[in-house]
Motif scaffolding. Structure first.
Motif, PDB file in Angstrom:
ATOM      1  N   ILE A 115       0.835  -1.200   0.000  1.00  0.00           N
ATOM      2  CA  ILE A 115       0.000   0.000   0.000  1.00  0.00           C
ATOM      3  C   ILE A 115       0.870   1.251   0.000  1.00  0.00           C
ATOM      4  CG2 ILE A 115      -1.557   1.363   1.454  1.00  0.00           C
ATOM      5  CD1 ILE A 115      -2.933  -1.295   2.203  1.00  0.00           C
ATOM      6  N   ALA A 119       0.787   4.118  -2.851  1.00  0.00           N
ATOM      7  CA  ALA A 119       0.566   5.530  -2.545  1.00  0.00           C
ATOM      8  C   ALA A 119       1.664   6.394  -3.152  1.00  0.00           C
ATOM      9  CB  ALA A 119       0.488   5.734  -1.037  1.00  0.00           C
ATOM     10  N   THR A 122       1.107   6.736  -6.790  1.00  0.00           N
ATOM     11  CA  THR A 122      -0.005   7.643  -7.073  1.00  0.00           C
ATOM     12  C   THR A 122       0.452   9.092  -7.155  1.00  0.00           C
ATOM     13  OG1 THR A 122      -1.580   6.139  -6.009  1.00  0.00           O
ATOM     14  CG2 THR A 122      -2.266   8.441  -6.239  1.00  0.00           C
ATOM     15  N   LEU A 150      -2.429   9.166   2.202  1.00  0.00           N
ATOM     16  CA  LEU A 150      -3.170   8.222   1.369  1.00  0.00           C
ATOM     17  C   LEU A 150      -2.968   6.789   1.856  1.00  0.00           C
ATOM     18  CD1 LEU A 150      -2.520   9.613  -2.229  1.00  0.00           C
ATOM     19  CD2 LEU A 150      -4.568   9.892  -0.833  1.00  0.00           C
ATOM     20  N   ALA A 151      -1.731   6.459   2.224  1.00  0.00           N
ATOM     21  CA  ALA A 151      -1.453   5.111   2.719  1.00  0.00           C
ATOM     22  C   ALA A 151      -2.259   4.812   3.979  1.00  0.00           C
ATOM     23  CB  ALA A 151       0.044   4.955   2.999  1.00  0.00           C
ATOM     24  N   TRP A 154      -5.881   4.048   2.666  1.00  0.00           N
ATOM     25  CA  TRP A 154      -5.923   3.468   1.325  1.00  0.00           C
ATOM     26  C   TRP A 154      -6.967   2.379   1.171  1.00  0.00           C
ATOM     27  CZ3 TRP A 154      -3.352   5.104  -2.940  1.00  0.00           C
ATOM     28  CH2 TRP A 154      -3.339   4.260  -4.048  1.00  0.00           C
ATOM     29  N   ASP A 155      -7.031   1.468   2.133  1.00  0.00           N
ATOM     30  CA  ASP A 155      -7.900   0.303   2.014  1.00  0.00           C
ATOM     31  C   ASP A 155      -9.082   0.358   2.970  1.00  0.00           C
ATOM     32  OD1 ASP A 155      -6.315   0.101   4.247  1.00  0.00           O
ATOM     33  OD2 ASP A 155      -5.941  -2.047   4.054  1.00  0.00           O
TER      34      ASP A 155
END
Length: 270
Positions: A115, A119, A122, A150-151, A154-155
């Motif tokens: 992840i 990120a 991205t 973002l990390a 992220w999920d």
């Protein structure tokens, strides 16, 4: 997703926010705009629970923000600040992996590393993974900090992404890339709230705009309903003309300068 109702905030008898309400929905990017000192960053910090309102309420996912433990909040709320000071010489990859701390115990799993790399991809900073963060330019550091945030979420379904003047220090290309990432996160189902100074960027990328002036809500709605020439002039003190953006379905704001030459009162003796 995020509901602020009649929020006020005071410090040392000074009112910075007064009776502000808005709703940031999952799947949308909400831009907070307004002149300097309008209360934009203060409002975002209240939404991140870095400060508590003097009155009013802020709910997230139907639950009072104050009802979440810090560890719970860190699981789904990411906040990018205007300035991020580093004390230690972290490498880029290490710093972004820190965004995963709320999601693992003693050691990160393979999914956490994946992840963090995604990120970095991205924001276009994966080639810099082994660089010391402090050796990067200001704009590059900002992109790394965005990757860290973002990390973190992220999920996470129903994630909340808060961005305080995220384009600071970025060149034109990376300003647009960053806001495109923010919009992509919204399209993935996140609620994204960003404090922006550039009204044209807010018009281009935001689904909803909250305009503040002197700590009060001046307008709230779609870019076309909020960014009108009379309202922009009243709030910012500068006449503007509105055109149709030739590349996007949004207004294009053209300022009309009203200033006198800065040195017109000096006479030349030559």
């Amino acid at each position: 997703m995020l509901q602020a109702s009649h929020v006020s905030y005071t410090i040392a008898s000074r009112t910075l926010l007064n009776d502000v309400s808005f709703h940031a929905r999952a799947g949308e990017l909400l831009a907070i705009v307004g002149p300097n000192g309008a209360g934009k960053s203060t409002l975002l910090k209240l939404c991140a629970r870095e400060m508590a309102p003097a009155s009013g309420s802020i709910d997230v996912l139907g639950k009072p923000l104050r009802g979440y433990a810090g560890e719970q909040l860190a699981l789904f709320r990411g906040m990018l600040h205007q300035q991020n000071t580093l004390t230690f010489p972290f490498r880029v990859g290490e710093l972004v992996l820190m965004g995963r701390y709320p999601h693992y115990g003693a050691y990160p799993a393979a999914a956490d590393y994946a992840i963090a790399e995604a990120a970095l991809d991205t924001v276009g900073m994966r080639p810099f993974s082994n660089r010391i963060v402090s050796t990067l330019s200001g704009g590059e550091q900002q992109r790394v900090q965005l990757a860290r945030v973002l990390a973190q979420i992220w999920d996470v379904p129903d994630g909340l992404l808060l961005l305080d003047e995220p384009t600071t220090g970025l060149d034109l290309l990376h300003q647009h890339q960053l806001l495109d990432v923010a919009r992509q996160m919204a399209r993935r189902g996140y609620a994204v709230v960003a404090v922006l100074h550039d009204l044209n960027m807010a018009a281009q990328y935001a689904d909803q705009i909250l305009m503040l002036r002197n700590g009060r809500r001046e307008a709230y709605g779609t870019p076309r309903t909020v960014l009108t020439a009379p309202l922009v002039e009243r709030v910012f003190g500068l006449p503007v003309q509105l055109l149709d953006n030739p590349c996007h379905h949004c207004p294009l704001i053209v300022p009309i300068p009203i200033f006198q030459p800065a040195f017109s009162h000096y006479s030349s003796n030559t």
